[in-house]
Scaffold this motif. Sequence first.
Motif, PDB file in Angstrom:
ATOM      1  N   GLY A   1     -37.136  -1.402 -22.662  1.00  0.00           N
ATOM      2  CA  GLY A   1     -36.169  -1.741 -23.713  1.00  0.00           C
ATOM      3  C   GLY A   1     -36.646  -2.916 -24.544  1.00  0.00           C
ATOM      4  N   ALA A   2     -37.912  -2.837 -24.998  1.00  0.00           N
ATOM      5  CA  ALA A   2     -38.525  -3.990 -25.676  1.00  0.00           C
ATOM      6  C   ALA A   2     -38.436  -3.892 -27.192  1.00  0.00           C
ATOM      7  N   ASP A   3     -37.713  -2.900 -27.696  1.00  0.00           N
ATOM      8  CA  ASP A   3     -37.607  -2.746 -29.151  1.00  0.00           C
ATOM      9  C   ASP A   3     -36.432  -3.523 -29.726  1.00  0.00           C
ATOM     10  N   SER A   4     -35.655  -4.196 -28.887  1.00  0.00           N
ATOM     11  CA  SER A   4     -34.421  -4.822 -29.371  1.00  0.00           C
ATOM     12  C   SER A   4     -34.060  -6.024 -28.497  1.00  0.00           C
TER      13      SER A   4
ATOM     14  N   THR B   1     -39.912   6.137 -23.368  1.00  0.00           N
ATOM     15  CA  THR B   1     -39.544   6.632 -22.034  1.00  0.00           C
ATOM     16  C   THR B   1     -38.083   6.317 -21.780  1.00  0.00           C
ATOM     17  N   ASP B   2     -37.360   7.295 -21.273  1.00  0.00           N
ATOM     18  CA  ASP B   2     -36.015   7.048 -20.764  1.00  0.00           C
ATOM     19  C   ASP B   2     -36.188   6.587 -19.316  1.00  0.00           C
ATOM     20  N   VAL B   3     -35.888   5.315 -19.037  1.00  0.00           N
ATOM     21  CA  VAL B   3     -36.186   4.754 -17.718  1.00  0.00           C
ATOM     22  C   VAL B   3     -35.370   5.383 -16.585  1.00  0.00           C
TER      23      VAL B   3
ATOM     24  N   ASN C   1     -37.964  -5.446 -15.964  1.00  0.00           N
ATOM     25  CA  ASN C   1     -36.918  -4.415 -15.926  1.00  0.00           C
ATOM     26  C   ASN C   1     -35.769  -4.881 -16.805  1.00  0.00           C
ATOM     27  N   ASN C   2     -35.843  -4.542 -18.090  1.00  0.00           N
ATOM     28  CA  ASN C   2     -34.843  -5.095 -19.019  1.00  0.00           C
ATOM     29  C   ASN C   2     -33.863  -4.063 -19.581  1.00  0.00           C
ATOM     30  N   ALA C   3     -34.309  -2.806 -19.703  1.00  0.00           N
ATOM     31  CA  ALA C   3     -33.485  -1.789 -20.374  1.00  0.00           C
ATOM     32  C   ALA C   3     -32.078  -1.752 -19.775  1.00  0.00           C
ATOM     33  N   GLY C   4     -31.082  -1.687 -20.649  1.00  0.00           N
ATOM     34  CA  GLY C   4     -29.711  -1.637 -20.155  1.00  0.00           C
ATOM     35  C   GLY C   4     -28.755  -1.259 -21.268  1.00  0.00           C
ATOM     36  N   LEU C   5     -27.600  -0.761 -20.874  1.00  0.00           N
ATOM     37  CA  LEU C   5     -26.591  -0.408 -21.870  1.00  0.00           C
ATOM     38  C   LEU C   5     -25.197  -0.521 -21.278  1.00  0.00           C
TER      39      LEU C   5
ATOM     40  N   SER D   1     -30.625  -9.019 -14.903  1.00  0.00           N
ATOM     41  CA  SER D   1     -29.278  -8.816 -14.383  1.00  0.00           C
ATOM     42  C   SER D   1     -28.303  -9.329 -15.431  1.00  0.00           C
ATOM     43  N   SER D   2     -27.335 -10.127 -15.013  1.00  0.00           N
ATOM     44  CA  SER D   2     -26.305 -10.621 -15.944  1.00  0.00           C
ATOM     45  C   SER D   2     -25.434 -11.598 -15.167  1.00  0.00           C
ATOM     46  N   VAL D   3     -24.662 -12.414 -15.907  1.00  0.00           N
ATOM     47  CA  VAL D   3     -23.639 -13.204 -15.210  1.00  0.00           C
ATOM     48  C   VAL D   3     -22.663 -12.270 -14.493  1.00  0.00           C
TER      49      VAL D   3
HETATM   50  P1  NAD Z   1     -29.885  -4.379 -26.675  1.00  0.00           P
HETATM   51  O1  NAD Z   1     -28.877  -3.312 -26.898  1.00  0.00           O
HETATM   52  O2  NAD Z   1     -30.359  -5.176 -27.843  1.00  0.00           O
HETATM   53  O3  NAD Z   1     -31.158  -3.788 -25.947  1.00  0.00           O
HETATM   54  C1  NAD Z   1     -31.084  -2.842 -24.926  1.00  0.00           C
HETATM   55  C2  NAD Z   1     -32.430  -2.186 -24.782  1.00  0.00           C
HETATM   56  O4  NAD Z   1     -32.366  -1.219 -23.731  1.00  0.00           O
HETATM   57  C3  NAD Z   1     -32.869  -1.468 -26.053  1.00  0.00           C
HETATM   58  O5  NAD Z   1     -34.208  -1.810 -26.316  1.00  0.00           O
HETATM   59  C4  NAD Z   1     -32.776   0.010 -25.681  1.00  0.00           C
HETATM   60  O6  NAD Z   1     -33.764   0.780 -26.309  1.00  0.00           O
HETATM   61  C5  NAD Z   1     -33.029  -0.067 -24.186  1.00  0.00           C
HETATM   62  N1  NAD Z   1     -32.555   1.130 -23.500  1.00  0.00           N
HETATM   63  C6  NAD Z   1     -31.291   1.627 -23.420  1.00  0.00           C
HETATM   64  N2  NAD Z   1     -31.280   2.776 -22.716  1.00  0.00           N
HETATM   65  C7  NAD Z   1     -32.566   3.000 -22.338  1.00  0.00           C
HETATM   66  C8  NAD Z   1     -33.206   4.015 -21.581  1.00  0.00           C
HETATM   67  N3  NAD Z   1     -32.523   5.059 -21.072  1.00  0.00           N
HETATM   68  N4  NAD Z   1     -34.543   3.918 -21.386  1.00  0.00           N
HETATM   69  C9  NAD Z   1     -35.250   2.889 -21.905  1.00  0.00           C
HETATM   70  N5  NAD Z   1     -34.700   1.904 -22.619  1.00  0.00           N
HETATM   71  C10 NAD Z   1     -33.367   1.964 -22.825  1.00  0.00           C
HETATM   72  O7  NAD Z   1     -29.230  -5.326 -25.578  1.00  0.00           O
HETATM   73  P2  NAD Z   1     -29.761  -6.668 -24.870  1.00  0.00           P
HETATM   74  O8  NAD Z   1     -28.654  -7.635 -24.944  1.00  0.00           O
HETATM   75  O9  NAD Z   1     -31.092  -7.050 -25.376  1.00  0.00           O
HETATM   76  O10 NAD Z   1     -29.857  -6.183 -23.349  1.00  0.00           O
HETATM   77  C11 NAD Z   1     -31.047  -6.224 -22.586  1.00  0.00           C
HETATM   78  C12 NAD Z   1     -30.706  -6.428 -21.129  1.00  0.00           C
HETATM   79  O11 NAD Z   1     -30.086  -7.691 -20.968  1.00  0.00           O
HETATM   80  C13 NAD Z   1     -29.724  -5.396 -20.563  1.00  0.00           C
HETATM   81  O12 NAD Z   1     -30.108  -5.064 -19.243  1.00  0.00           O
HETATM   82  C14 NAD Z   1     -28.410  -6.155 -20.564  1.00  0.00           C
HETATM   83  O13 NAD Z   1     -27.526  -5.664 -19.578  1.00  0.00           O
HETATM   84  C15 NAD Z   1     -28.896  -7.550 -20.241  1.00  0.00           C
HETATM   85  N6  NAD Z   1     -27.944  -8.608 -20.587  1.00  0.00           N
HETATM   86  C16 NAD Z   1     -27.640  -8.901 -21.889  1.00  0.00           C
HETATM   87  C17 NAD Z   1     -26.747  -9.928 -22.155  1.00  0.00           C
HETATM   88  C18 NAD Z   1     -26.379 -10.326 -23.555  1.00  0.00           C
HETATM   89  O14 NAD Z   1     -25.506 -11.171 -23.721  1.00  0.00           O
HETATM   90  N7  NAD Z   1     -27.010  -9.787 -24.584  1.00  0.00           N
HETATM   91  C19 NAD Z   1     -26.176 -10.644 -21.116  1.00  0.00           C
HETATM   92  C20 NAD Z   1     -26.499 -10.323 -19.806  1.00  0.00           C
HETATM   93  C21 NAD Z   1     -27.384  -9.305 -19.550  1.00  0.00           C
END
Ligand code: NAD
Length: 269
Positions: free
Chosen positions: A16-19, A66-68, A93-97, A153-155
């Motif tokens: 998830g490194a594009d955002s 890749t869909d992780v 391991n960053n990808a998340g939604l 992870s996250s808070v």
């Molecule tokens: P974001 O929406 O900007 O980025 C999420 C990334 O995950 C994107 O690059 C997207 O392409 C990728 N992704 C989603 N589904 C995917 C899949 N199936 N396969 C591969 N990649 C996938 O959000 P973010 O805030 O940058 O979040 C990144 C991580 O940080 C997440 O795990 C999120 O839970 C965690 N997080 C974020 C915050 C916050 O405040 N932003 C706080 C705590 C944790």
Amino acid sequence: MASTKQLEGQVALVTGADSGIGKGVALALAQAGAKVLINYAHNQAAADEVVKIIKEAGGEAFAHQTDVSQEEQVETMFAKIIQTYGTIDILINNAGLQKDAKFVDMTLDQWNTVIGVNLTGQFLCSREAAKEFIKRGVVEGVSRAAGKIICMSSVHEVIPWAGHVNYAASKGGISMFMKSIAQELAPHKIRVVGIGPGAIQTPINKEAWETPQALNKLLELIPYNRIGQPDDIGKLATWLASDEADYITGVTIFMDGGMTLYPGFADNG
Ligand code: NAD
């Protein structure tokens, strides 16, 4: 904290490194000298832009879709990074939604999607990384560890979150996942660490900061009184992946401006 080029000669994969945070981490690792695979799910243009920024700064990177949550796709991605750069030293391991819903309205699809990406995705990627780390072992002059796995992870690993039970369960799951594999992999000189961000300004939580009213409400939860930036997490991830953090494994480092300090109790509760 971080000196430049402290990851010279190392190879990193950031999911998830594009955002957002993943992009911030990928740029920081590249700045520290690592070659980086920029994983993305859908947005190729955004991933290509991250590669472009890294290359223009003299670094090395390539993008890979890749869909992780999909086992075969993850295996192909690891084959690709090893074929391109010879090995891997750092997995982020960053990808998340999020797929939010009231508990009683939450569909199985919303539950499975979030657990599939946020938790199973970390399992699939960590397993492939660990296999390569164990096979290759420590390379003198590169790093004191045979490999580093950093789990975003996250808070909400510790703060319950009504209306987001799938997300909170995935992050609580990451805590024990991270600790259990840290215990199992330490004898192989592999370190596994969690990062628990608070509110970081990215697309995932846009509605919490896009208006001044929303931001002010959010800041009530942050004693340090500012929203975090992807670059904050980038610096921490770089340091955790470096040998400066060589004695750290099996813990989550919270980076949250004090969000986990129960700010509701600041005025005597
Ligand atoms: P974001 O929406 O900007 O980025 C999420 C990334 O995950 C994107 O690059 C997207 O392409 C990728 N992704 C989603 N589904 C995917 C899949 N199936 N396969 C591969 N990649 C996938 O959000 P973010 O805030 O940058 O979040 C990144 C991580 O940080 C997440 O795990 C999120 O839970 C965690 N997080 C974020 C915050 C916050 O405040 N932003 C706080 C705590 C944790």
